[in-house]
Design an enzyme around this catalytic site. Structure first.
Site, PDB file in Angstrom:
ATOM      1  N   ARG A  18      -3.308  -3.842   8.007  1.00 45.62           N
ATOM      2  CA  ARG A  18      -2.485  -3.660   6.807  1.00 45.62           C
ATOM      3  C   ARG A  18      -3.262  -3.995   5.539  1.00 45.62           C
ATOM      4  O   ARG A  18      -3.165  -3.292   4.541  1.00 45.62           O
ATOM      5  CB  ARG A  18      -1.217  -4.502   6.887  1.00 45.62           C
ATOM      6  CG  ARG A  18      -0.271  -4.068   8.002  1.00 45.62           C
ATOM      7  CD  ARG A  18       0.882  -5.038   8.159  1.00 45.62           C
ATOM      8  NE  ARG A  18       0.352  -6.362   8.506  1.00 45.62           N
ATOM      9  CZ  ARG A  18       0.992  -7.510   8.316  1.00 45.62           C
ATOM     10  NH1 ARG A  18       2.187  -7.523   7.792  1.00 45.62           N
ATOM     11  NH2 ARG A  18       0.453  -8.649   8.666  1.00 45.62           N
ATOM     12  N   ASN A  36       3.812  -3.845  10.113  1.00 47.17           N
ATOM     13  CA  ASN A  36       3.764  -3.912  11.572  1.00 47.17           C
ATOM     14  C   ASN A  36       5.149  -3.615  12.122  1.00 47.17           C
ATOM     15  O   ASN A  36       6.149  -4.027  11.536  1.00 47.17           O
ATOM     16  CB  ASN A  36       3.346  -5.316  12.032  1.00 47.17           C
ATOM     17  CG  ASN A  36       1.880  -5.604  11.797  1.00 47.17           C
ATOM     18  OD1 ASN A  36       1.077  -4.705  11.621  1.00 47.17           O
ATOM     19  ND2 ASN A  36       1.541  -6.879  11.800  1.00 47.17           N
TER      20      ASN A  36
END
Length: 91
Positions: A18, A36
């Site tokens: 990320r 996520n």
């Protein structure tokens, strides 16, 4: 404007995916989010001019250090994102 939802499969959690995606986004004129998911995948929603969105996704999937973690990728067109500024990581 084009908006896409991308689901990345593979070893994409616990490897800084990320954060690196957010860093890569700085080089493109796109906005969106990355997070996520409980099943171990990562979901990205991104919006921008079609060429920018496609180049951004290609950079992640083929040219970045993240590419070798990705075992599968599902890309879907979605309605334009509303109220999104910049590119952010969702928890």
């Amino acid at each position: 404007m084009t908006a896409r939802r991308v689901i990345f499969e593979g070893r994409v959690q616990g490897v800084g995916f990320r954060y690196q995606t957010k860093d890569i986004a700085k080089g493109f004129e796109v906005c969106g989010t990355v997070k996520n998911l409980p099943d171990g995948t990562v979901e990205m929603e991104v919006m921008g001019e079609t060429g920018e969105v496609e180049a951004f996704i290609q950079e992640i999937a083929e040219e970045s250090t993240l590419a070798h973690h990705i075992k599968g990728m599902h890309v879907k067109n979605i309605p334009p994102l509303e109220g999104v500024k910049g590119f952010t990581i969702e928890r």
